[in-house]
Motif scaffolding. Structure first.
Motif, PDB file in Angstrom:
ATOM      1  N   UNK A   1     -54.204 -19.747  18.823  1.00  0.00           N
ATOM      2  CA  UNK A   1     -52.908 -20.428  19.913  1.00  0.00           C
ATOM      3  C   UNK A   1     -52.498 -19.168  20.341  1.00  0.00           C
ATOM      4  N   UNK A   2     -51.899 -18.218  19.719  1.00  0.00           N
ATOM      5  CA  UNK A   2     -51.221 -17.162  20.069  1.00  0.00           C
ATOM      6  C   UNK A   2     -52.083 -16.270  21.258  1.00  0.00           C
ATOM      7  N   UNK A   3     -53.285 -15.998  21.095  1.00  0.00           N
ATOM      8  CA  UNK A   3     -54.414 -15.285  21.909  1.00  0.00           C
ATOM      9  C   UNK A   3     -54.305 -16.141  23.224  1.00  0.00           C
TER      10      UNK A   3
ATOM     11  N   UNK B   1     -45.176 -13.803  26.715  1.00  0.00           N
ATOM     12  CA  UNK B   1     -46.827 -13.383  26.556  1.00  0.00           C
ATOM     13  C   UNK B   1     -46.815 -12.241  25.861  1.00  0.00           C
ATOM     14  N   UNK B   2     -46.079 -11.208  25.855  1.00  0.00           N
ATOM     15  CA  UNK B   2     -45.995  -9.949  25.210  1.00  0.00           C
ATOM     16  C   UNK B   2     -45.867 -10.385  23.690  1.00  0.00           C
TER      17      UNK B   2
ATOM     18  N   UNK C   1     -48.372  -9.495  20.933  1.00  0.00           N
ATOM     19  CA  UNK C   1     -48.233  -8.602  19.707  1.00  0.00           C
ATOM     20  C   UNK C   1     -48.398  -9.281  18.299  1.00  0.00           C
ATOM     21  N   UNK C   2     -47.966 -10.515  18.183  1.00  0.00           N
ATOM     22  CA  UNK C   2     -48.258 -11.324  16.871  1.00  0.00           C
ATOM     23  C   UNK C   2     -49.692 -11.438  16.777  1.00  0.00           C
TER      24      UNK C   2
ATOM     25  N   UNK D   1     -54.733  -2.479  18.816  1.00  0.00           N
ATOM     26  CA  UNK D   1     -54.526  -2.016  20.134  1.00  0.00           C
ATOM     27  C   UNK D   1     -53.776  -2.828  21.004  1.00  0.00           C
ATOM     28  N   UNK D   2     -54.468  -4.211  20.905  1.00  0.00           N
ATOM     29  CA  UNK D   2     -53.552  -4.982  21.630  1.00  0.00           C
ATOM     30  C   UNK D   2     -52.119  -5.223  21.586  1.00  0.00           C
ATOM     31  N   UNK D   3     -51.949  -5.318  20.258  1.00  0.00           N
ATOM     32  CA  UNK D   3     -50.412  -5.350  19.605  1.00  0.00           C
ATOM     33  C   UNK D   3     -49.698  -4.244  20.048  1.00  0.00           C
ATOM     34  N   UNK D   4     -50.214  -2.949  20.096  1.00  0.00           N
ATOM     35  CA  UNK D   4     -49.588  -1.725  20.423  1.00  0.00           C
ATOM     36  C   UNK D   4     -49.289  -1.823  22.360  1.00  0.00           C
TER      37      UNK D   4
END
Length: 84
Positions: free
Chosen positions: A5-7, A40-41, A45-46, A56-59
């Motif tokens: 869901x987050x993605x 969205x960010x 991040x989560x 990497x996506x989180x950073x």
């Protein structure tokens, strides 16, 4: 289920925000586009730190989160452009 869901929220919200900002409908709409970018960010991040091998996506989204907060400030909080 939560990570999925987050993605998908992060991806969809990012696309919608990009559309709103690209349409250049005025300061208020652009500001709301940046608000959507912020959500969205946060989602990405989560997702990035909950999903193995996605740090990497989180950073990247930590950096984008800060950039998006600047956009919210510039378009919704600041009262017009200061003369230089």
């Amino acid at each position: 289920m939560l990570t999925m869901a987050l993605q998908y929220y992060g991806a969809a919200a990012g696309a919608i925000a990009a559309l709103i900002v690209s349409l250049d409908l005025g300061r208020r709409w652009t500001g709301f586009g940046f608000v959507i970018f912020v959500t969205s960010s946060l989602a990405l991040i989560a997702w990035g730190f909950l999903k193995p091998d996605a740090e990497g996506i989180g950073m990247q989204n930590i950096i984008l989160f800060v950039i998006n907060l600047i956009g919210v400030y510039r378009y919704l909080i600041r009262k017009g452009r200061a003369d230089c």
